[in-house]
Design an enzyme around this catalytic site. Structure first.
Site, mmCIF file in Angstrom:
data_model
loop_
_atom_site.group_PDB
_atom_site.id
_atom_site.type_symbol
_atom_site.label_atom_id
_atom_site.label_comp_id
_atom_site.label_asym_id
_atom_site.label_seq_id
_atom_site.Cartn_x
_atom_site.Cartn_y
_atom_site.Cartn_z
ATOM 1 N N HIS A 17 -6.179 -21.404 10.207
ATOM 2 C CA HIS A 17 -7.533 -21.829 9.843
ATOM 3 C C HIS A 17 -8.278 -20.707 9.119
ATOM 4 O O HIS A 17 -8.895 -20.942 8.069
ATOM 5 C CB HIS A 17 -8.345 -22.259 11.062
ATOM 6 C CG HIS A 17 -9.769 -22.550 10.693
ATOM 7 N ND1 HIS A 17 -10.151 -23.723 10.080
ATOM 8 C CD2 HIS A 17 -10.899 -21.788 10.758
ATOM 9 C CE1 HIS A 17 -11.445 -23.675 9.807
ATOM 10 N NE2 HIS A 17 -11.930 -22.515 10.210
ATOM 11 N N GLY A 68 -0.920 5.879 2.731
ATOM 12 C CA GLY A 68 -1.968 6.879 2.925
ATOM 13 C C GLY A 68 -2.939 6.522 4.039
ATOM 14 O O GLY A 68 -3.283 7.356 4.874
ATOM 15 N N ASP A 76 0.850 -1.187 0.000
ATOM 16 C CA ASP A 76 0.000 0.000 0.000
ATOM 17 C C ASP A 76 0.889 1.243 0.000
ATOM 18 O O ASP A 76 2.119 1.143 0.016
ATOM 19 C CB ASP A 76 -0.985 -0.038 1.160
ATOM 20 C CG ASP A 76 -0.288 0.042 2.498
ATOM 21 O OD1 ASP A 76 0.945 0.240 2.519
ATOM 22 O OD2 ASP A 76 -0.967 -0.097 3.521
ATOM 23 N N SER A 77 0.274 2.405 -0.030
ATOM 24 C CA SER A 77 1.045 3.636 -0.232
ATOM 25 C C SER A 77 1.428 4.315 1.065
ATOM 26 O O SER A 77 2.245 5.228 1.078
ATOM 27 C CB SER A 77 0.202 4.612 -1.041
ATOM 28 O OG SER A 77 -0.949 4.974 -0.285
ATOM 29 N N CYS A 90 -6.605 -27.568 7.109
ATOM 30 C CA CYS A 90 -5.606 -26.750 7.817
ATOM 31 C C CYS A 90 -5.080 -27.468 9.051
ATOM 32 O O CYS A 90 -5.715 -28.393 9.558
ATOM 33 C CB CYS A 90 -6.195 -25.393 8.185
ATOM 34 S SG CYS A 90 -7.033 -25.381 9.782
ATOM 35 N N ASP A 132 -8.159 -7.369 0.602
ATOM 36 C CA ASP A 132 -7.225 -7.617 1.700
ATOM 37 C C ASP A 132 -7.919 -7.216 2.979
ATOM 38 O O ASP A 132 -8.763 -6.312 2.978
ATOM 39 C CB ASP A 132 -5.937 -6.808 1.561
ATOM 40 C CG ASP A 132 -6.120 -5.387 2.066
ATOM 41 O OD1 ASP A 132 -6.707 -4.564 1.329
ATOM 42 O OD2 ASP A 132 -5.718 -5.098 3.215
ATOM 43 N N CYS A 179 -11.877 -29.382 6.678
ATOM 44 C CA CYS A 179 -10.853 -28.357 6.459
ATOM 45 C C CYS A 179 -9.463 -28.987 6.518
ATOM 46 O O CYS A 179 -9.168 -29.742 7.443
ATOM 47 C CB CYS A 179 -10.984 -27.265 7.511
ATOM 48 S SG CYS A 179 -9.712 -25.996 7.385
ATOM 49 N N CYS A 206 -7.386 -27.880 12.147
ATOM 50 C CA CYS A 206 -8.482 -28.850 12.076
ATOM 51 C C CYS A 206 -8.028 -30.292 12.225
ATOM 52 O O CYS A 206 -8.826 -31.215 12.084
ATOM 53 C CB CYS A 206 -9.313 -28.603 10.819
ATOM 54 S SG CYS A 206 -10.290 -27.075 11.001
ATOM 55 N N GLN A 247 -11.359 7.512 -4.607
ATOM 56 C CA GLN A 247 -11.913 8.030 -3.357
ATOM 57 C C GLN A 247 -13.259 8.678 -3.661
ATOM 58 O O GLN A 247 -13.767 8.554 -4.780
ATOM 59 C CB GLN A 247 -10.928 9.028 -2.724
ATOM 60 C CG GLN A 247 -9.664 8.380 -2.159
ATOM 61 C CD GLN A 247 -9.931 7.545 -0.907
ATOM 62 O OE1 GLN A 247 -11.014 7.604 -0.317
ATOM 63 N NE2 GLN A 247 -8.937 6.737 -0.532
#
Lengths: 399, 399
Positions: B359, B121, B118-119, B331, B291, B329, B334, B214
């Site tokens: 998870h 900001g 990211d910037s 992971c 994200d 699952c 689990c 924006q």
């Protein structure tokens, strides 16, 4: 306890079918009492000498089971990795009855290798507000909620049978040193009587019982304790009450006086030890098993073990160092630069403690592997000598 | 910045040889604006829609690179996993110059997949004592040591070129909502001018630049901003300034008003979003990338996402529950019971946050996989409907 908690999954490891615990010495060193052996358990064969990572609360702090297995994955002679669980902690939280109900400690923490549980004796001594110890029991207050708890030898075995560990330790009476000879003899003799009570209380054929030699720093008392315990049908013998603040040479002296009185055909375990040099000195005196929080605790504090000596990763000297901790280490930490590891600690990122824990465990397991190989090759004395020089050049390693 | 920081390792990914950033739409949903695509970067092809785990300080908190890769290992359509790094945090600590010197962010954190930075900001807006913003720069005080820092669009790009991320975000002017229309227009127009300055300052051919739309909650301003930015040669377009406290339907309304004004042939990224239902609502409106700290932060706090709704692992109801979080699952969490996971949180063990982070990331990646599959199969509306019902039945999920 009558119900076994964690029946072995495969028939080939069925503990009841044949005597499940066998120690076999494969080779002896020529220059020292070091020995290379294998100890058979229901959850796999332990190649000795070996180091047992500490999994106090049903987890080796900060690492998943897969990551823990990775710490020995590149060592061709490791067939099963053994870890340690703490009876005192597990009995208080989440409770051994819950763990039994959940299928035993192996299933609860999803660890299919061998597990040794201590008896709680040392934690009662070191962590609790101990209120009273007499022939019947240790009475103490929980370090979590202060409630009063009575721990007898029989209760310690009952807890460990609920946990379903491969190896249960007897409850011993640990005392602070220095102490009067009278006090040491009293605690040692009680420990022998309690060990016998543990053996009488035990009922699981798939769980070994290890006795614990006490006796402070007194060679005569230690030797007598070892001989007394050796008369009983324990599957292994531990040396306890050491590494509690005494100078290392004192510990080595006590080991030299104790091991010759322990049965040749049973494994020997030096409890709570220690630095790499302490383990190698122990191996030289005939010890097979070790456990210590040092690699994990020091790792969490930003301290890495290496063959070049210890590294403190928070130090500014590592700020822009592109090198890994060790050039040929296969652990996940050594895929990164020291600069990155330092950044993680400075930034307070969990990954720093995770990676250094993995590195230090990998390092400890590599030392043990080197010791096993050196005993077979007849070069153990040289390995020991190298580490004596390394240890001599270091500042104290505990952080 | 003149020196490239992290030259691609293989000739086949040499960014300079061919246009390294291409978005290709593979399929469109019939009932919504959802689209299934692929975005090519120097560090691999990103299958969209996708979720980007947040690695603020050059680590996704609590997980090694191998464990992170495991969160998509069972998804057959994932070719490269993209993660996010935070320019603001990395510039302050350890410093982008150090990261450049160490070979760039990929090499520093040992991540060979794509990285978006990211910037700064948003962090300047949310974390810092912002002292002044004018046409030239944002001036703020570091949240670490209080020193005064000036961040211009050019400096943000310089930092991100030092980091060597695959995708750099332009510096935008984020304002708190609600705000006057005049203030929203002022910040939005400044964001457009700053985006242009970022583009002018950029020099790395192996780094994409994403503009940020924006405009607060005003559909007209948002649409105008999108059209203004669309005239410039950005490789992708983000929608920022949302999920900052407004009701979710407001966010969906703004997305519906914005996406139609963005180029079809470029990827779209909804910043900082969100809950599974928010991502699916975003996909339905044409968004490709997301994200959010929610899966990792909530995981560290003992909160697990499941298809049956959220679970709070500290709750006593899980005390003796032998079931895993989710039956199918893959992971590492689990492989354990809910009882074990609860124990880890109650006992304060690091492994609890580690396992729940894994998870939740696995869960988020599975949702994205299901969305990709559903768009191809023409069943996306049904998936969306199921999650609307699930979200409606839940308490708010943030913890």
């Amino acid at each position: 306890m009558t119900e076994p908690a964690d029946p072995p999954a495969a028939a080939s490891t069925d503990a009841a079918s044949t005597a499940p615990f066998q120690y076999q010495c494969l080779a002896r060193d020529v220059g020292t009492d070091a020995r290379r052996g294998v100890f058979t358990t229901p959850h796999g064969d332990i190649q000795t000498p070996t180091f047992m990572p500490v999994g106090t609360q049903a987890t080796v702090k900060g690492v998943t089971g897969d990551l823990l297995r990775q710490t020995t994955a590149t060592l061709p002679d490791v067939t099963a990795q053994i870890i340690l669980g703490n009876t005192y902690h597990l009995a208080l939280r989440p409770g051994h009855e819950l763990i039994r109900q959940m299928g035993g400690l192996h299933r609860f923490m999803n660890w299919d290798g061998p597990i040794l549980t201590d008896s709680g004796g040392f934690q009662v001594f070191s962590l609790s507000a101990l209120t009273k110890i007499d022939e019947h029991a240790a009475v103490f207050r929980s370090h979590i909620d202060g409630r009063k708890i009575e721990l007898t030898p029989e209760h310690s075995i009952e807890i460990q049978e609920s946990l379903g560990s491969d190896i249960a330790m007897v409850l011993d009476h640990v005392i602070a040193l220095p102490a009067s000879t009278e006090a040491v003899i009293d605690a040692t003799e009680r420990s022998v009587r309690w060990a016998q009570r543990c053996l009488n209380a035990a009922s699981r054929p798939d769980q070994a019982r290890f006795a614990i030699v006490q006796g402070g720093l007194d060679e005569t008392i230690r030797a007598q304790c070892a001989r007394d315990l050796a008369q009983h049908a324990f599957e292994g013998f531990a040396i306890g009450g050491l590494s509690v603040g005494e100078p290392p040479p004192e510990m080595y002296r006590v080991l030299s006086a104790t091991c010759p009185h322990l049965p040749e055909e049973k494994p020997r375990y030096l409890m709570g030890v220690g630095r790499p040099i302490d383990m190698l000195e122990g191996i030289a005196r005939g010890v097979d098993l070790f456990d210590c929080v040092m690699p994990t605790r020091n790792g969490r504090n930003g301290f890495a073990f290496t063959d070049e000596g210890p590294l403190k990763l928070r130090n500014a000297v590592h700020r822009d160092d592109p090198r890994p901790l060790e050039a040929n280490c296969p652990c996940p930490a050594c895929r990164h630069s020291r600069a990155y590891l330092r950044h993680l600690f400075v930034a307070g990122e969990m990954l720093g403690p995770i990676l250094l824990t993995l590195h230090n465990l990998t390092y400890y397991q590599r030392i043990m592997h080197q010791a096993r190989q050196a005993i077979l090759a007849g070069t153990f004395s040289e390995l020991l000598q190298r580490h004596r020089q390394l240890a001599g050049a270091d500042k104290p390693e505990a952080v």
